[in-house]
Design a protein around this motif. Structure first.
Motif, PDB file in Angstrom:
ATOM      1  N   VAL A  12       0.858  -1.296  -0.047  1.00 38.06           N
ATOM      2  CA  VAL A  12      -0.085   0.040  -0.066  1.00 38.06           C
ATOM      3  C   VAL A  12       0.737   1.166  -0.054  1.00 38.06           C
ATOM      4  O   VAL A  12       0.588   2.181  -0.781  1.00 38.06           O
ATOM      5  CB  VAL A  12      -0.892   0.021   1.253  1.00 38.06           C
ATOM      6  N   CYS A  13       1.971   1.257   0.797  1.00 41.22           N
ATOM      7  CA  CYS A  13       2.685   2.444   0.757  1.00 41.22           C
ATOM      8  C   CYS A  13       4.321   1.941   1.538  1.00 41.22           C
ATOM      9  O   CYS A  13       3.998   1.379   2.478  1.00 41.22           O
ATOM     10  CB  CYS A  13       2.044   3.534   1.842  1.00 41.22           C
ATOM     11  N   PRO A  14       5.468   2.264   0.839  1.00 43.67           N
ATOM     12  CA  PRO A  14       6.459   1.841   1.166  1.00 43.67           C
ATOM     13  C   PRO A  14       6.993   2.449   2.539  1.00 43.67           C
ATOM     14  O   PRO A  14       7.746   1.898   3.238  1.00 43.67           O
ATOM     15  CB  PRO A  14       7.387   2.245   0.236  1.00 43.67           C
ATOM     16  N   TYR A 199      -4.145   6.348  -0.108  1.00 42.49           N
ATOM     17  CA  TYR A 199      -3.817   5.202   0.941  1.00 42.49           C
ATOM     18  C   TYR A 199      -3.664   5.794   2.161  1.00 42.49           C
ATOM     19  O   TYR A 199      -3.618   4.646   3.337  1.00 42.49           O
ATOM     20  CB  TYR A 199      -2.384   4.846   0.330  1.00 42.49           C
ATOM     21  N   CYS A 200      -3.469   6.878   2.519  1.00 44.70           N
ATOM     22  CA  CYS A 200      -3.439   7.355   4.117  1.00 44.70           C
ATOM     23  C   CYS A 200      -4.519   6.994   4.859  1.00 44.70           C
ATOM     24  O   CYS A 200      -4.860   6.657   6.090  1.00 44.70           O
ATOM     25  CB  CYS A 200      -2.973   8.585   4.216  1.00 44.70           C
ATOM     26  N   THR A 201      -5.949   7.354   3.913  1.00 49.34           N
ATOM     27  CA  THR A 201      -7.085   7.197   4.676  1.00 49.34           C
ATOM     28  C   THR A 201      -8.103   5.967   4.147  1.00 49.34           C
ATOM     29  O   THR A 201      -9.118   5.903   4.730  1.00 49.34           O
ATOM     30  CB  THR A 201      -8.061   8.576   4.374  1.00 49.34           C
ATOM     31  N   GLY A 205      -7.610   2.977   7.406  1.00 50.38           N
ATOM     32  CA  GLY A 205      -6.769   3.946   7.739  1.00 50.38           C
ATOM     33  C   GLY A 205      -5.316   3.561   8.286  1.00 50.38           C
ATOM     34  O   GLY A 205      -5.067   2.556   8.560  1.00 50.38           O
ATOM     35  N   CYS A 206      -4.544   4.343   7.957  1.00 51.75           N
ATOM     36  CA  CYS A 206      -2.883   4.083   8.310  1.00 51.75           C
ATOM     37  C   CYS A 206      -2.676   4.302  10.071  1.00 51.75           C
ATOM     38  O   CYS A 206      -2.948   5.520   9.957  1.00 51.75           O
ATOM     39  CB  CYS A 206      -1.923   4.721   7.416  1.00 51.75           C
ATOM     40  N   GLU A 207      -1.991   3.571  10.389  1.00 48.87           N
ATOM     41  CA  GLU A 207      -1.752   3.724  11.904  1.00 48.87           C
ATOM     42  C   GLU A 207      -0.646   4.940  12.078  1.00 48.87           C
ATOM     43  O   GLU A 207      -0.270   5.564  13.105  1.00 48.87           O
ATOM     44  CB  GLU A 207      -1.167   2.520  12.781  1.00 48.87           C
ATOM     45  N   TYR A 211       1.584  11.111  12.421  1.00 55.18           N
ATOM     46  CA  TYR A 211       3.094  11.281  12.347  1.00 55.18           C
ATOM     47  C   TYR A 211       3.291  11.848  10.855  1.00 55.18           C
ATOM     48  O   TYR A 211       3.781  12.925  10.635  1.00 55.18           O
ATOM     49  CB  TYR A 211       4.032  10.213  12.451  1.00 55.18           C
ATOM     50  N   CYS A 212       2.746  11.174   9.792  1.00 52.20           N
ATOM     51  CA  CYS A 212       2.985  11.697   8.472  1.00 52.20           C
ATOM     52  C   CYS A 212       2.305  13.108   8.051  1.00 52.20           C
ATOM     53  O   CYS A 212       2.579  13.905   7.366  1.00 52.20           O
ATOM     54  CB  CYS A 212       2.576  10.668   7.310  1.00 52.20           C
ATOM     55  N   TRP A 213       1.155  13.250   8.771  1.00 55.85           N
ATOM     56  CA  TRP A 213       0.303  14.560   8.446  1.00 55.85           C
ATOM     57  C   TRP A 213       0.639  15.646   9.386  1.00 55.85           C
ATOM     58  O   TRP A 213      -0.044  16.693   9.464  1.00 55.85           O
ATOM     59  CB  TRP A 213      -1.369  14.065   8.267  1.00 55.85           C
TER      60      TRP A 213
END
Ligand code: SF4
Length: 480
Positions: A12-14, A199-201, A205-207, A211-213
């Motif tokens: 989904v996301c590296p 992919y973030c949402t 949703g990403c745990e 942090y990333c946002w």
């Protein structure tokens, strides 16, 4: 080495893969709802195992020990294994169930959902890839899901199997190509750069989102209500993050334009005429009404299907034309079907005339409609209530936006902005998913003091939902 969960994260996301390996402390802690979903998943897996009475559980947690235990069980003649472990130099996998057939091993992944979802396919494909690379001849790869038609007294089985061999095989090559790169990424010293995106949402949703946002401005383009990622992503790629930087000719719908205008001007955008017309439909007594529901993968009560919602609590503030207000509530506190007592309490609270105000009323409408079809003797009363539902959220979807709403319309966001001194902060329960999890804990709790605390938290939370609606209604009357 790449496990299934790491592969799926990296697919989904590296950055998600890298963070999970190198900075796991940055992940948001699991919410009560997530913990409960995980617990239900474990229960479902255990029940699925009962369909294979000869199954041997590979109990070792350590991967090398689990691989050795798997080999030993097979050498000893086991034909069904739970949590079998297999690995190559690149990948490590543990399969929920493998069953030996004349044609080869049948690989089964157990899911607590009521249907096979598209995100299950890479999951089962990874297991198939790992098993085959480790030397297992796999004849079939399936997903075992909970059967939505099941009820306790039906002849329908609780589980059903869907053969996904073809789909899994078609993804195998893709997995084979990705595995080396993702394994390399695991060893990278530096965090990879990945732009935020859909992919973030994507559910669930990403745990690492907090942090990333963390550096997004308060009024980022991500706050524009209903703006699709296919429109947001090109903006973000061009470095347009703050909505103030959006080009003047960027296409927005009326609601999005009103929100951007509110942010740019720093003032709420209020369509007084629209609000007035909406309010005109209300008749006294006004019932401000909210339901809490639960749903279980494995039905707890007769005539309930897997994942079917059922109500266990409501709160109702009743406002008379003379301004007097009273509060009524119901909370089922025993470990039994809450619906009969819920129906009694509801029908003795909501009368035959007057508006029934709910926030996001389609939810209450759908739950009451289900109750009506399950209890034909009360159907006309329920239908009458559903016919009198009035949605307070509709005002904020169509006629009222505020720069501090952050593009959202949820009551948790709207309340503290419009009504000073009232907010969900500090409550023991602050959202519906946590309320369901707390209710489940409460009904089975053997500690009276703890049970009482949970019941009090649930009541306080649900009561605030309807008090919030009353106060928002009063605010709207002042605004027009
Ligand atoms: S929040 Fe988004 S960018 Fe960050 S790790 Fe998760 S999916 Fe990747």
């Amino acid at each position: 080495m790449l496990t299934k969960s790491k592969f799926l994260a990296g697919d989904v996301c590296p950055k998600r893969l890298w963070l999970s390996e190198n900075r796991p402390e940055l992940a948001a802690p699991a919410s009560e709802a997530e913990k409960r979903r995980a617990e239900q998943g474990r229960t479902v897996t255990e029940l699925a195992r009962e369909y294979f009475p000869s199954g041997v559980l590979i109990s070792a947690v350590d991967s090398s020990a689990a691989i050795a235990e798997t080999k030993e069980a097979i050498a000893n003649g086991a034909t069904v294994l739970f949590e079998a472990a297999f690995s190559t130099s690149d990948v490590l996998a543990r399969a929920d169930i493998i069953e030996k057939t004349p044609a080869g091993w049948h690989l089964i992944e157990v899911k607590s959902s009521g249907s096979v979802k598209k995100e299950h396919l890479p999951d089962v494909a990874f297991q198939l890839y790992a098993a085959e690379e480790a030397g297992f001849r796999v004849s079939c790869a399936s997903v075992m899901v909970v059967n939505k038609e099941f009820t306790r007294h039906s002849a329908v089985e609780l589980f059903r199997l869907e053969d996904k061999t073809e789909e899994a095989q078609s993804l195998r090559r893709d997995i084979q190509q990705k595995v080396p790169a993702l394994n390399m990424l695991l060893k990278e010293q530096n965090e990879p750069f990945v732009q935020i995106g859909s992919y973030c949402t994507a559910d669930p949703g990403c745990e690492f989102k907090d942090y990333c946002w963390r550096n997004l401005p308060k009024d980022s383009v991500c706050t524009i209500p209903g703006l699709l990622w296919k429109k947001k992503e090109p903006l973000i790629e061009r470095g347009i993050i703050d909505l103030r930087d959006i080009p003047a000719d960027f296409s927005l719908n009326d609601r999005q334009r009103a929100y951007v205008k509110a942010v740019l001007s720093g003032k709420p955008q209020v369509d007084k005429k629209g609000i007035k017309e909406h309010l005109l439909a209300l008749t006294y007594p006004i019932y401000f009404f909210d339901i809490e529901t639960d749903a279980c993968a494995i039905p707890r009560y007769d005539d309930i299907h897997p994942h079917q919602k059922f109500p266990f609590q409501f709160s109702c503030h009743i406002l008379q034309e003379d301004g007097t207000i009273k509060h009524r509530e119901f909370l089922h506190t025993e470990d039994s079907d809450p619906r009969p007592a819920f129906i009694d309490a509801l029908l003795s609270t909501i009368g035959d005339t007057g508006s029934v105000v709910a926030y996001h009323a389609s939810f209450e409408g759908s739950e009451l409609t289900k109750l009506a079809s399950a209890s034909p003797e009360y159907a006309p009363r329920f239908q009458s209530i559903v016919g009198r539902l009035w949605d307070e959220e509709a005002i904020f979807l169509k006629h009222y936006t505020h720069p501090d709403f952050g593009g959202r319309t949820s009551i948790k966001v709207v309340l503290p902005v419009l009504v000073s001194g009232l907010s969900y902060k500090g409550l023991g329960i602050q959202d519906g998913d946590t309320a369901s999890a707390a209710w489940n804990r409460m009904v089975t709790c053997r500690n009276p003091a703890k049970k009482e605390r949970l019941a009090a938290d649930l009541k306080e939370y649900c009561k605030l939902d309807t008090l919030a609606m009353v106060e928002i209604y009063r605010h709207l009357k002042q605004v027009i």
